[in-house]
Design a protein around this motif. Sequence first.
Motif, mmCIF file in Angstrom:
data_model
loop_
_atom_site.group_PDB
_atom_site.id
_atom_site.type_symbol
_atom_site.label_atom_id
_atom_site.label_comp_id
_atom_site.label_asym_id
_atom_site.label_seq_id
_atom_site.Cartn_x
_atom_site.Cartn_y
_atom_site.Cartn_z
ATOM 1 N N GLU A 1 16.565 8.797 -16.969
ATOM 2 C CA GLU A 1 16.404 8.902 -18.414
ATOM 3 C C GLU A 1 15.117 9.672 -18.684
ATOM 4 O O GLU A 1 14.060 9.296 -18.209
ATOM 5 N N ARG A 2 15.221 10.744 -19.418
ATOM 6 C CA ARG A 2 14.048 11.580 -19.674
ATOM 7 C C ARG A 2 13.374 11.186 -20.975
ATOM 8 O O ARG A 2 13.195 11.981 -21.873
ATOM 9 N N ASP A 3 13.005 9.929 -21.042
ATOM 10 C CA ASP A 3 12.359 9.431 -22.245
ATOM 11 C C ASP A 3 11.171 8.578 -21.827
ATOM 12 O O ASP A 3 11.337 7.566 -21.177
ATOM 13 N N VAL A 4 9.995 9.033 -22.162
ATOM 14 C CA VAL A 4 8.776 8.301 -21.823
ATOM 15 C C VAL A 4 8.046 7.992 -23.115
ATOM 16 O O VAL A 4 7.728 8.885 -23.878
ATOM 17 N N GLY A 5 7.842 6.759 -23.373
ATOM 18 C CA GLY A 5 7.107 6.366 -24.573
ATOM 19 C C GLY A 5 7.822 6.749 -25.861
ATOM 20 O O GLY A 5 7.185 6.951 -26.880
ATOM 21 N N GLY A 6 9.148 6.830 -25.801
ATOM 22 C CA GLY A 6 9.910 7.159 -26.997
ATOM 23 C C GLY A 6 10.007 8.641 -27.301
ATOM 24 O O GLY A 6 10.569 9.033 -28.317
ATOM 25 N N PHE A 7 9.473 9.490 -26.432
ATOM 26 C CA PHE A 7 9.516 10.929 -26.660
ATOM 27 C C PHE A 7 10.406 11.566 -25.607
ATOM 28 O O PHE A 7 10.101 11.518 -24.424
ATOM 29 N N GLY A 8 11.504 12.162 -26.021
ATOM 30 C CA GLY A 8 12.400 12.818 -25.077
ATOM 31 C C GLY A 8 11.756 14.030 -24.441
ATOM 32 O O GLY A 8 10.876 14.658 -25.022
ATOM 33 N N VAL A 9 12.157 14.330 -23.225
ATOM 34 C CA VAL A 9 11.619 15.482 -22.507
ATOM 35 C C VAL A 9 12.790 16.360 -22.090
ATOM 36 O O VAL A 9 13.262 16.310 -20.974
ATOM 37 N N TRP A 10 13.312 17.108 -23.015
ATOM 38 C CA TRP A 10 14.363 18.092 -22.752
ATOM 39 C C TRP A 10 13.880 19.401 -23.347
ATOM 40 O O TRP A 10 13.988 19.634 -24.546
ATOM 41 N N LEU A 11 13.321 20.233 -22.511
ATOM 42 C CA LEU A 11 12.761 21.484 -23.004
ATOM 43 C C LEU A 11 13.755 22.617 -22.810
ATOM 44 O O LEU A 11 14.394 22.724 -21.774
ATOM 45 N N ASP A 12 13.876 23.453 -23.826
ATOM 46 C CA ASP A 12 14.788 24.584 -23.770
ATOM 47 C C ASP A 12 14.111 25.854 -23.293
ATOM 48 O O ASP A 12 14.775 26.845 -23.046
ATOM 49 N N GLU A 13 12.817 25.832 -23.183
ATOM 50 C CA GLU A 13 12.097 27.034 -22.774
ATOM 51 C C GLU A 13 11.109 26.694 -21.675
ATOM 52 O O GLU A 13 10.778 25.532 -21.459
ATOM 53 N N THR A 14 10.668 27.721 -20.972
ATOM 54 C CA THR A 14 9.618 27.515 -19.984
ATOM 55 C C THR A 14 8.294 27.900 -20.618
ATOM 56 O O THR A 14 8.253 28.691 -21.567
ATOM 57 N N PHE A 15 7.211 27.342 -20.090
ATOM 58 C CA PHE A 15 5.915 27.672 -20.657
ATOM 59 C C PHE A 15 4.843 27.619 -19.588
ATOM 60 O O PHE A 15 4.983 26.946 -18.568
ATOM 61 N N LEU A 16 3.789 28.354 -19.839
ATOM 62 C CA LEU A 16 2.637 28.430 -18.945
ATOM 63 C C LEU A 16 1.413 28.007 -19.730
ATOM 64 O O LEU A 16 1.095 28.605 -20.769
ATOM 65 N N ILE A 17 0.743 26.965 -19.266
ATOM 66 C CA ILE A 17 -0.463 26.485 -19.926
ATOM 67 C C ILE A 17 -1.656 27.146 -19.257
ATOM 68 O O ILE A 17 -1.925 26.912 -18.080
ATOM 69 N N SER A 18 -2.362 27.987 -20.010
ATOM 70 C CA SER A 18 -3.564 28.636 -19.484
ATOM 71 C C SER A 18 -4.789 27.747 -19.663
ATOM 72 O O SER A 18 -5.619 27.629 -18.780
ATOM 73 N N ASP A 19 -4.914 27.156 -20.831
ATOM 74 C CA ASP A 19 -5.979 26.199 -21.125
ATOM 75 C C ASP A 19 -5.567 25.437 -22.370
ATOM 76 O O ASP A 19 -4.423 25.536 -22.804
ATOM 77 N N ASP A 20 -6.493 24.682 -22.959
ATOM 78 C CA ASP A 20 -6.111 23.854 -24.107
ATOM 79 C C ASP A 20 -5.949 24.648 -25.398
ATOM 80 O O ASP A 20 -5.655 24.077 -26.442
ATOM 81 N N ARG A 21 -6.115 25.988 -25.312
ATOM 82 C CA ARG A 21 -5.943 26.821 -26.506
ATOM 83 C C ARG A 21 -4.951 27.954 -26.329
ATOM 84 O O ARG A 21 -4.705 28.701 -27.262
ATOM 85 N N LEU A 22 -4.377 28.111 -25.131
ATOM 86 C CA LEU A 22 -3.420 29.196 -24.918
ATOM 87 C C LEU A 22 -2.249 28.711 -24.079
ATOM 88 O O LEU A 22 -2.417 28.279 -22.942
ATOM 89 N N VAL A 23 -1.076 28.772 -24.683
ATOM 90 C CA VAL A 23 0.175 28.467 -23.998
ATOM 91 C C VAL A 23 1.102 29.653 -24.238
ATOM 92 O O VAL A 23 1.266 30.097 -25.375
ATOM 93 N N THR A 24 1.697 30.171 -23.169
ATOM 94 C CA THR A 24 2.658 31.262 -23.284
ATOM 95 C C THR A 24 4.048 30.681 -23.079
ATOM 96 O O THR A 24 4.311 30.045 -22.060
ATOM 97 N N VAL A 25 4.918 30.907 -24.056
ATOM 98 C CA VAL A 25 6.267 30.354 -24.032
ATOM 99 C C VAL A 25 7.243 31.496 -23.780
ATOM 100 O O VAL A 25 7.190 32.527 -24.454
#
Length: 87
Positions: free
Chosen positions: A11-35
């Motif tokens: 079950e992809r549900d942690v703390g009531g928040f589902g985790v089904w992502l339709d896109e991929t993303f790259l986290i560079s830092d806490d101010r830049l995410v490339t989707v």
Amino acid sequence: MSLGIIPWAWERDVGGFGVWLDETFLISDDRLVTVELVSGYLSIMTPEEAGGYLRAWERMVALAVYGDQAVALIRGALAALDEYEDQ
């Protein structure tokens, strides 16, 4: 570096928040995410918006298994593939 695998059947549900992502993303830092979208790339450049992706990443990490559990999943998938190919 570590390799975590999210088991398909869990079950992809942690703390009531589902985790089904339709896109991929790259986290560079806490101010830049490339989707990566179907039509191109989107750069998220505000801490508020990037925070959503950081929280999604944390939820996925919480669902993943590591070490021996991850190896067991990989071996199981390979065995299932071998069985499928033998049919």
